[in-house]
Design a protein around this motif. Structure first.
Motif, short mmCIF file in Angstrom:
data_model
loop_
_atom_site.label_atom_id
_atom_site.label_comp_id
_atom_site.label_asym_id
_atom_site.label_seq_id
_atom_site.Cartn_x
_atom_site.Cartn_y
_atom_site.Cartn_z
N SER A 149 6.20 -15.67 -39.33
CA SER A 149 6.29 -14.74 -40.46
C SER A 149 5.45 -15.19 -41.64
O SER A 149 5.02 -14.37 -42.45
CB SER A 149 7.76 -14.58 -40.89
OG SER A 149 8.27 -15.81 -41.38
N GLY A 174 7.50 -12.50 -36.64
CA GLY A 174 8.45 -12.36 -35.55
C GLY A 174 8.24 -13.30 -34.39
O GLY A 174 8.91 -13.18 -33.37
N HIS A 185 9.91 -9.36 -32.76
CA HIS A 185 9.41 -8.03 -33.09
C HIS A 185 8.79 -7.32 -31.91
O HIS A 185 9.00 -6.13 -31.73
CB HIS A 185 8.39 -8.11 -34.24
CG HIS A 185 8.98 -8.56 -35.53
ND1 HIS A 185 8.20 -8.87 -36.64
CD2 HIS A 185 10.26 -8.78 -35.91
CE1 HIS A 185 9.00 -9.24 -37.63
NE2 HIS A 185 10.25 -9.20 -37.21
N SER A 195 12.98 -9.26 -28.76
CA SER A 195 12.44 -8.10 -29.47
C SER A 195 13.19 -6.81 -29.17
O SER A 195 12.96 -5.80 -29.83
CB SER A 195 10.96 -7.91 -29.13
OG SER A 195 10.79 -7.64 -27.74
N SER A 246 18.51 -8.43 -31.34
CA SER A 246 18.04 -9.80 -31.13
C SER A 246 18.65 -10.48 -29.90
O SER A 246 18.71 -11.70 -29.83
CB SER A 246 18.33 -10.68 -32.36
OG SER A 246 17.42 -10.39 -33.38
#
Length: 338
Positions: free
Chosen positions: A36, A42, A58, A89, A93
């Motif tokens: 990040s 992510g 992500h 992702s 989570s």
């Protein structure tokens, strides 16, 4: 060279001095890539001793990119790490345990041992929960506890796998009590203790936070109208020299709600009352949306109202393997001298 590989190489280069220092102090658990803040939101790459844990929050990482990450890290560290990839992702989570991208070998998924501050910790890439068994961003705080626990009684609240308690025991604490709601977490804490047989035994209490801390603080345990409270361990009122409070962001039980955003005070007040005069309370807040300045003022006001004013305080930031461009990392830790 891909953009991810460039970002990873830059991150590894920035950590060279830190990794040398960590290895010298007996630590082989650390974050190698904090996506990040380092160019790939992510995505995290962590070393846990012999294991390399790559996690995506992500979007799914392609196999070629994953293998390139593994190769780059191995070359930089001069090791053959055991790769585990957790794709988180998808919704909520949760780890994709089907391993459609990469299936780790049995050796990588076996029970392993890693080290931090010279102490042994149990490592499992996959277990009943979602998160790793040792939160790496709390390493500096565990180091502080290890250096300041000699001869003290220590209460480790929301103990998880008892890393703080283990650090206190290693620092010469006279007594260490780990309290957590989940027996599975405490079971790993017992394993961690067994992996360090030279340390004195710790105590383990399985209990919801609210009835336990309110008993220790000498406060009543309230019952909601028309509801019968579940059973809970009976504890005597007492205070500890050093109390560590590291709650989750949110949790609800029959006894109350843990809510770091809206009601940190209900967690903090009884912890303050359970801290001895001239004692230390270390409290944490891991919500990114809460600013350090606002939370610190809230904590200091609560301490004043509870009749336990803070004489001195200091901020304990995570180490530089958790960089923060705005100097506002999600994990905030305050060390309060009462």
């Amino acid at each position: 060279m891909s953009l991810l590989n460039q970002a990873l190489r830059a991150a590894l280069d920035a950590r060279k001095d830190l990794l040398a220092e960590l290895h010298q102090q007996g630590t082989n658990c650390y974050r190698l890539f904090h996506g990040s803040q380092e160019g790939a939101g992510g995505l995290t790459v962590d070393r846990y001793g012999p294991q390399l844990l790559v996690q995506s929050f992500h979007q799914t990482l392609e196999l070629d990119a994953l293998l390139a990450v593994h190769e780059t890290v191995n070359r930089e560290l001069g090791l053959e790490t055991l790769l585990v990839y957790n794709d988180r992702s998808q919704g909520n989570s949760r780890i994709d345990r089907q391993d459609p991208v990469y299936r780790a070998n049995e050796a990588a998924l076996a029970d392993l041992t890693a080290q931090e501050w010279g102490l042994n910790y149990r490592v499992r890439a996959r277990h009943a929960g979602q998160d790793p068994l040792l939160f790496l961003d709390l390493r500096n705080a565990r180091g502080w506890v290890k250096a300041h626990s000699a001869g003290k009684t220590v209460l480790n609240l929301f103990a998880y796998t008892c890393g703080v308690g283990l650090s206190a025991a290693a620092g010469g604490a006279r007594e260490v009590c780990n309290l957590d709601f989940a027996e599975g977490n405490l079971a790993v804490g017992r394993e961690n203790g067994a992996l360090n047989p030279h340390l004195p035994e710790m105590q383990f209490v399985q209990s919801d936070y609210f009835p336990a801390i309110r008993q220790l603080a000498g406060l009543p345990i309230t019952q909601r109208r028309g509801q019968k409270l579940p059973s809970y361990p009976r504890l005597q009122q007492r205070q500890y020299d050093l109390v560590f409070l590291d709650p989750p962001a949110w949790a609800k039980s029959a006894f109350g709600t843990v809510d770091l955003l809206r009601d940190y005070q209900s967690l903090l007040k009884p912890a303050l009352l359970s801290t001895a005069d001239d004692g230390v309370l270390i409290c944490c807040n891991n919500l990114a949306k809460v600013s350090l300045d606002d939370w610190r003022e809230q904590v200091l006001r609560c301490a004043e109202k509870a009749g336990r004013p803070v004489r001195e305080w200091q901020v304990m930031p995570p180490a530089s393997d958790f960089p923060s461009r705005d100097q506002q990392p999600p994990l905030k830790t305050l060390i309060l001298q009462l």
